[in-house]
Motif scaffolding. Structure first.
Motif, PDB file in Angstrom:
ATOM      1  N   GLY A  35      21.667 -17.442   4.163  1.00  0.00           N
ATOM      2  CA  GLY A  35      20.306 -16.442   4.844  1.00  0.00           C
ATOM      3  C   GLY A  35      20.819 -16.454   6.186  1.00  0.00           C
ATOM      4  O   GLY A  35      21.008 -17.299   7.116  1.00  0.00           O
ATOM      5  N   LEU A 208      20.882 -29.610   5.236  1.00  0.00           N
ATOM      6  CA  LEU A 208      21.852 -28.682   5.534  1.00  0.00           C
ATOM      7  C   LEU A 208      22.080 -28.719   7.024  1.00  0.00           C
ATOM      8  O   LEU A 208      21.264 -28.767   7.824  1.00  0.00           O
ATOM      9  CB  LEU A 208      21.167 -27.526   5.199  1.00  0.00           C
ATOM     10  N   ARG A 213      20.173 -24.983  14.317  1.00  0.00           N
ATOM     11  CA  ARG A 213      20.237 -26.429  14.827  1.00  0.00           C
ATOM     12  C   ARG A 213      21.453 -26.568  15.678  1.00  0.00           C
ATOM     13  O   ARG A 213      21.360 -27.082  16.880  1.00  0.00           O
ATOM     14  CB  ARG A 213      20.540 -27.527  13.667  1.00  0.00           C
ATOM     15  N   GLY A 247      15.398 -23.072  12.024  1.00  0.00           N
ATOM     16  CA  GLY A 247      16.134 -22.278  11.060  1.00  0.00           C
ATOM     17  C   GLY A 247      16.097 -20.877  11.027  1.00  0.00           C
ATOM     18  O   GLY A 247      15.178 -20.362  11.932  1.00  0.00           O
TER      19      GLY A 247
HETATM   20  N1  PXG Z   1      17.557 -26.838   6.005  1.00  0.00           N
HETATM   21  C1  PXG Z   1      17.542 -26.143   4.625  1.00  0.00           C
HETATM   22  C2  PXG Z   1      17.343 -26.863   3.479  1.00  0.00           C
HETATM   23  C3  PXG Z   1      17.637 -24.733   4.816  1.00  0.00           C
HETATM   24  O1  PXG Z   1      17.560 -24.363   3.588  1.00  0.00           O
HETATM   25  C4  PXG Z   1      17.954 -24.808   7.040  1.00  0.00           C
HETATM   26  C5  PXG Z   1      17.869 -26.234   7.132  1.00  0.00           C
HETATM   27  C6  PXG Z   1      18.236 -24.304   8.395  1.00  0.00           C
HETATM   28  O2  PXG Z   1      19.671 -23.738   8.524  1.00  0.00           O
HETATM   29  P1  PXG Z   1      19.972 -22.295   9.263  1.00  0.00           P
HETATM   30  O3  PXG Z   1      21.519 -22.390   9.099  1.00  0.00           O
HETATM   31  O4  PXG Z   1      19.191 -21.304   8.773  1.00  0.00           O
HETATM   32  O5  PXG Z   1      19.568 -22.798  10.591  1.00  0.00           O
HETATM   33  C7  PXG Z   1      17.820 -24.323   5.835  1.00  0.00           C
HETATM   34  C8  PXG Z   1      17.921 -22.494   6.136  1.00  0.00           C
HETATM   35  C9  PXG Z   1      15.634 -18.341   2.162  1.00  0.00           C
HETATM   36  C10 PXG Z   1      16.205 -18.732   3.772  1.00  0.00           C
HETATM   37  O6  PXG Z   1      15.954 -17.366   1.787  1.00  0.00           O
HETATM   38  C11 PXG Z   1      16.594 -20.312   3.549  1.00  0.00           C
HETATM   39  C12 PXG Z   1      17.129 -20.629   4.905  1.00  0.00           C
HETATM   40  C13 PXG Z   1      17.614 -19.965   5.660  1.00  0.00           C
HETATM   41  C14 PXG Z   1      17.385 -18.413   5.412  1.00  0.00           C
HETATM   42  C15 PXG Z   1      16.698 -18.018   4.432  1.00  0.00           C
HETATM   43  O7  PXG Z   1      14.849 -19.127   1.781  1.00  0.00           O
HETATM   44  N2  PXG Z   1      17.126 -21.956   4.872  1.00  0.00           N
END
Ligand code: PXG
Length: 309
Positions: A35, A208, A213, A247
């Motif tokens: 994402g 993740l 982060r 996120g």
């Molecule tokens: N933990 C989890 C479990 C995630 O799924 C993050 C942390 C944050 O990571 P990033 O790299 O985004 O800072 C995520 C991110 C969706 C969607 O379509 C999910 C995420 C990001 C963007 C879209 O549900 N998850």
């Protein structure tokens, strides 16, 4: 005009963007995704997202039919085709179509999908006032069962927690690991400010390793804020001075209450606000340009539906 979706090198209008029911991504959740966001005509942390995708591919022994450079270009081209300068981008790589049965060797060719669409955030009020969250019974997957560092198409662990969130009436919840340490939200990483120090869960604790982060950690170092990765449990969260989540979808958002315990004075904290502000500023100016220098305005002005920028 309908959005154009990339599937295996070709573009299809949303209504015709379809993959096989024999795709093991559909049958077994066998695959990985990313994402990503674009701000102000630029893709935020594109190389980092592509790298994480290929790391997930390596770990799941998924041979992508495109190189990282081709993937990067396909993402940019999808944004150009849809004339989106502010967007949410979803890259999905599944094992591909094959006969029934778990064995990935049944699938000769992975399916690559890229969707670029508008983004939906939490309502502004939650950014101003902060989130109230609770911890839930559903434990985060253990590293040895399904490592959360892979953004796999198996998101049922997080969805089970989301179902608890919906049931309890909270927009987001915190998940613990099997040892009782706080890991992350269903789609966000967690930060605490404890005794003046910024803490976040280590990547090895079953999370993740979020790209947002990692940016916050770097920003904190640049701003002279003491920070480190540390394991913490619910007590540490309840007694923290500040708490926030990060996120791609939510960006960074303060948490002001956890399991009924008010965090700090119940307002988004000072360090949280400083970091969120610095993060927002960076997203407006950094990133991979979608259009070549000077071309963006011409492209955007001529396209149907206008632009977000
Ligand atoms: N933990 C989890 C479990 C995630 O799924 C993050 C942390 C944050 O990571 P990033 O790299 O985004 O800072 C995520 C991110 C969706 C969607 O379509 C999910 C995420 C990001 C963007 C879209 O549900 N998850």
């Amino acid at each position: 005009m309908s959005i154009q979706v990339y599937i295996d090198g070709a573009y299809y209008p949303k209504e015709q963007a379809k993959v096989s029911v024999f795709d093991h991504g559909y049958l077994y959740g066998d695959g990985i995704f990313e994402g990503i966001r674009a701000y102000n005509g630029r893709v935020w942390k594109l190389d980092e997202h592509v790298r994480r995708l290929y790391e997930g591919a390596k770990a799941t022994m998924l041979q992508l039919p495109v190189t990282p450079a081709e993937m990067t270009e396909a993402i940019l081209e999808t944004l150009r085709r849809n004339n989106l300068g502010e967007a949410y981008i979803r890259v999905v790589v599944s094992r591909g179509a094959g006969d029934l049965g778990l064995d990935p060797r049944k699938c000769p060719k992975p399916t690559v999908v890229i969707i670029a669409d508008k983004i939906n955030l939490y309502p502004q009020e939650l950014y101003d006032k902060g989130l109230r969250v609770v911890t839930v019974a559903t434990r985060r997957n253990s590293n040895e069962a399904l490592n959360p560092r892979m953004k796999s198409l198996n998101y049922l662990n997080n969805i089970m927690a989301k179902i608890e969130a919906n049931h309890l009436g909270y927009p987001e919840v915190l998940m613990l690991n099997n040892e009782g340490y706080v890991t992350e939200g269903t789609g966000d990483n967690i930060f605490l400010v404890r005794r003046g120090e910024l803490l976040t869960t280590p990547a090895t604790a079953g999370i993740l390793e979020g790209i947002t982060r990692n940016t916050i950690l770097r920003l904190a170092s640049d701003m002279g804020i003491a920070n480190r990765e540390a394991l913490f449990n619910r007590h540490d969260v309840y007694t923290a001075e500040e708490c926030f989540l990060t996120g791609t979808a939510a960006e960074a958002i303060a948490v002001v209450e956890v399991d009924g315990r008010v965090i700090g004075d119940g307002q988004p904290g000072a360090m949280t606000n400083r970091l969120i502000k610095a993060f927002r500023e960076l997203t407006r100016v950094e990133g991979t340009p979608i259009w070549p220098a000077g071309a963006s305005k011409t492209v955007a002005a001529g396209a149907e539906g206008g632009t977000d920028r």
